[in-house]
Each structure stands twice: as C-alpha cells, then as structure tokens.
Motif scaffolding. Structure first.
Motif, PDB file in Angstrom:
ATOM      1  N   PRO A 139       0.986  -1.339  -0.110  1.00 30.04           N
ATOM      2  CA  PRO A 139      -0.067   0.012  -0.235  1.00 30.04           C
ATOM      3  C   PRO A 139       0.783   1.228  -0.068  1.00 30.04           C
ATOM      4  N   THR A 140       0.445   2.175  -0.752  1.00 31.34           N
ATOM      5  CA  THR A 140       1.334   3.273  -1.165  1.00 31.34           C
ATOM      6  C   THR A 140       0.227   4.671  -1.242  1.00 31.34           C
ATOM      7  N   THR A 141       0.947   5.842  -0.807  1.00 33.46           N
ATOM      8  CA  THR A 141       0.198   7.099  -1.178  1.00 33.46           C
ATOM      9  C   THR A 141       0.567   7.900  -2.487  1.00 33.46           C
ATOM     10  N   LYS A 142       1.579   7.023  -3.032  1.00 29.78           N
ATOM     11  CA  LYS A 142       2.330   7.687  -4.185  1.00 29.78           C
ATOM     12  C   LYS A 142       1.119   7.555  -5.368  1.00 29.78           C
ATOM     13  N   PRO A 143       1.095   8.207  -6.365  1.00 31.08           N
ATOM     14  CA  PRO A 143       0.329   8.256  -7.438  1.00 31.08           C
ATOM     15  C   PRO A 143       0.240   6.930  -8.239  1.00 31.08           C
ATOM     16  N   CYS A 144      -0.977   6.435  -8.461  1.00 24.60           N
ATOM     17  CA  CYS A 144      -1.182   5.446  -9.261  1.00 24.60           C
ATOM     18  C   CYS A 144      -1.992   5.460 -10.471  1.00 24.60           C
ATOM     19  N   VAL A 145      -1.693   4.947 -11.704  1.00 21.95           N
ATOM     20  CA  VAL A 145      -2.395   5.244 -12.690  1.00 21.95           C
ATOM     21  C   VAL A 145      -2.475   3.757 -13.492  1.00 21.95           C
ATOM     22  N   THR A 146      -3.867   3.471 -14.059  1.00 26.54           N
ATOM     23  CA  THR A 146      -4.108   2.217 -14.832  1.00 26.54           C
ATOM     24  C   THR A 146      -3.979   2.549 -16.371  1.00 26.54           C
ATOM     25  N   VAL A 147      -2.714   1.831 -16.973  1.00 29.10           N
ATOM     26  CA  VAL A 147      -2.817   1.970 -18.374  1.00 29.10           C
ATOM     27  C   VAL A 147      -3.185   0.760 -19.079  1.00 29.10           C
ATOM     28  N   ASN A 148      -4.226   0.418 -19.969  1.00 27.92           N
ATOM     29  CA  ASN A 148      -4.498  -0.679 -20.602  1.00 27.92           C
ATOM     30  C   ASN A 148      -4.283  -1.931 -19.682  1.00 27.92           C
ATOM     31  N   GLY A 149      -5.196  -1.784 -18.379  1.00 26.38           N
ATOM     32  CA  GLY A 149      -5.232  -3.067 -17.340  1.00 26.38           C
ATOM     33  C   GLY A 149      -3.974  -3.123 -16.601  1.00 26.38           C
ATOM     34  N   ILE A 150      -3.085  -2.137 -16.700  1.00 25.63           N
ATOM     35  CA  ILE A 150      -1.978  -2.331 -15.851  1.00 25.63           C
ATOM     36  C   ILE A 150      -1.736  -1.348 -14.856  1.00 25.63           C
ATOM     37  N   ASP A 151      -1.625  -1.442 -13.797  1.00 26.43           N
ATOM     38  CA  ASP A 151      -1.802  -0.512 -12.537  1.00 26.43           C
ATOM     39  C   ASP A 151      -0.030  -0.102 -12.607  1.00 26.43           C
ATOM     40  N   TRP A 152       0.009   1.091 -12.627  1.00 28.78           N
ATOM     41  CA  TRP A 152       1.535   1.729 -12.410  1.00 28.78           C
ATOM     42  C   TRP A 152       1.473   2.792 -11.231  1.00 28.78           C
ATOM     43  N   THR A 176      -2.893  -9.425  -8.230  1.00 25.02           N
ATOM     44  CA  THR A 176      -3.522  -9.821  -6.995  1.00 25.02           C
ATOM     45  C   THR A 176      -4.152  -8.634  -6.155  1.00 25.02           C
ATOM     46  N   GLN A 177      -3.620  -7.423  -6.630  1.00 24.88           N
ATOM     47  CA  GLN A 177      -4.145  -6.301  -5.880  1.00 24.88           C
ATOM     48  C   GLN A 177      -4.356  -5.172  -6.823  1.00 24.88           C
ATOM     49  N   LYS A 178      -5.469  -4.295  -6.812  1.00 24.85           N
ATOM     50  CA  LYS A 178      -5.621  -3.156  -7.677  1.00 24.85           C
ATOM     51  C   LYS A 178      -5.352  -1.884  -6.913  1.00 24.85           C
ATOM     52  N   CYS A 179      -4.973  -0.966  -7.592  1.00 25.60           N
ATOM     53  CA  CYS A 179      -5.025   0.318  -7.177  1.00 25.60           C
ATOM     54  C   CYS A 179      -6.173   0.951  -7.192  1.00 25.60           C
ATOM     55  N   LEU A 180      -6.741   1.634  -6.093  1.00 26.44           N
ATOM     56  CA  LEU A 180      -7.814   2.286  -6.374  1.00 26.44           C
ATOM     57  C   LEU A 180      -7.705   3.928  -5.967  1.00 26.44           C
ATOM     58  N   ASP A 181      -8.285   4.724  -6.814  1.00 30.87           N
ATOM     59  CA  ASP A 181      -7.983   6.198  -6.634  1.00 30.87           C
ATOM     60  C   ASP A 181      -9.057   6.761  -5.502  1.00 30.87           C
ATOM     61  N   SER A 184     -10.958  11.831   0.910  1.00 34.03           N
ATOM     62  CA  SER A 184     -10.797  13.103   0.152  1.00 34.03           C
ATOM     63  C   SER A 184      -9.242  13.098  -0.042  1.00 34.03           C
ATOM     64  N   GLY A 185      -8.759  13.985  -0.931  1.00 34.57           N
ATOM     65  CA  GLY A 185      -7.414  13.912  -1.261  1.00 34.57           C
ATOM     66  C   GLY A 185      -7.041  13.177  -2.430  1.00 34.57           C
ATOM     67  N   ALA A 186      -5.708  12.891  -2.542  1.00 32.61           N
ATOM     68  CA  ALA A 186      -5.135  12.223  -4.038  1.00 32.61           C
ATOM     69  C   ALA A 186      -4.503  10.934  -3.579  1.00 32.61           C
ATOM     70  N   THR A 187      -5.135  10.005  -2.365  1.00 34.50           N
ATOM     71  CA  THR A 187      -4.273   9.018  -2.111  1.00 34.50           C
ATOM     72  C   THR A 187      -4.876   7.818  -2.566  1.00 34.50           C
ATOM     73  N   PRO A 188      -4.056   6.960  -3.391  1.00 35.74           N
ATOM     74  CA  PRO A 188      -4.559   5.809  -3.923  1.00 35.74           C
ATOM     75  C   PRO A 188      -4.553   4.819  -2.855  1.00 35.74           C
ATOM     76  N   SER A 189      -5.353   3.903  -2.812  1.00 34.13           N
ATOM     77  CA  SER A 189      -5.180   2.686  -1.929  1.00 34.13           C
ATOM     78  C   SER A 189      -5.535   1.404  -2.764  1.00 34.13           C
TER      79      SER A 189
END
Length: 170
Positions: free
Chosen positions: A84-97, A148-153, A160-165
């Motif tokens: 788990p991280t508070t760093k920004p996460c983006v999903t591109v073509n089904g891959i979480d980065w 096995t895990q997915k980033c959520l925005d 509130s805020g911009a913390t993905p989990s």
C-alpha cells in the motif's frame, strides 16, 4: 561490368566497416533481485521491438530491456513489489503503475502494482519521450503476471485527497 578481386575485396571491407560503425553498444544494466523469477522470463520474451518509436537494444542483464540510442526507456523485471502506498497510481491498458519519482524529474520511474514479480520502467523525459507513449507498449507482456491487488483512486475509496489505496482484485 565486373569487379576485379582487389576491388571486390575493397567493397566488401568498406561495407563491413559501415555495418560495424552502425552497431550500438550493449546497454549495461543491473538485474533486479528477483530477475530469475519465471514470471520475468514470460515478460522478457514478450517485450516489444519498439517503444515510443525507439528500437529495442541488447542489454547485459537478465530480465531487462532498453529502447533508443541513447537508451531513453529502460525496463527491469524482478524488483521488490510495493505494498500500500500514497504515491500516485495510474491504470494503463489494464496495468496498474505507481509513479515512484517526482513527476518533474528528468527520469521518471514507474513500477507495477499488485503483480509479483514487479516490473519497473524508467523513462528519460530529457529526450522527449512521454509516459503515454511508453506504458501502453508493455501491457501485453506484463499482463502475463496475475494481478493480486488493484490500485484504487480516491473516488473508489470515498476518501478525500489524492491518495490511492490497494484492494484485492476480484
């Protein structure tokens, strides 16, 4: 018109010289700690020949890739997965980065989230390569590793805020 043997030899040697000067050196990289994971082999054999219009180069480390001359995109499979991280996460073509560096840095590092082994991609922004032209190119290779895990925005988590989990994927 036929060439004499000496002239033919000169043409062959000149062609060989030109061919050798066009060769690019091998890109030297350090392998990641888990580069020998079978999942990295699955990714390695599926790496694209071009990324962001740049040709693939030979590397000297297992489970790595490099594109461009100079190398503007680097890939290493087998890096330790992040939790788990508070760093920004983006999903591109089904891959979480997960963006591991400051987005204003000259070299940007992304790491896959929720996949073991994890893969990192380093993008050199100095030479005009964009994240959006790089990350989609790796989707089919990285998709061979089960997520096995997915980033959520924050919209998904109700916070509130911009913390993905992360959350377990279904």
């Amino acid at each position: 018109m036929s060439l004499r043997p000496a002239a033919l030899l000169a043409v062959i040697l000149a062609g060989a010289g030109l061919a050798l000067t066009g060769c690019t050196p091998i890109v030297s990289l350090d392998p990641a700690a888990q580069a020998n994971d079978p999942g990295c082999a699955e990714i390695s054999v599926r790496l694209p020949d071009t990324v962001a219009g740049e040709q693939k180069r030979e590397t000297d480390a297992q489970a790595t890739g490099a594109w461009g001359d100079p190398a503007v995109v680097l890939l290493r499979c087998g890096v330790p997965p992040i939790g788990p991280t508070t760093k920004p996460c983006v999903t591109v073509n089904g891959i979480d980065w997960v963006l591991m560096t400051d987005p204003a840095a000259k070299s940007i590092v992304y790491q896959t989230f929720g996949r073991t082994p994890a893969t990192e991609v380093i993008i050199d922004h100095v030479h005009g390569v964009s994240d959006s032209s790089v990350l989609p190119e790796f989707a089919s290779a990285i998709a061979t590793i089960k997520q096995t895990q997915k980033c959520l925005d924050t919209l998904d988590t109700g916070t509130s805020g911009a913390t993905p989990s992360p959350s377990p994927s279904k």
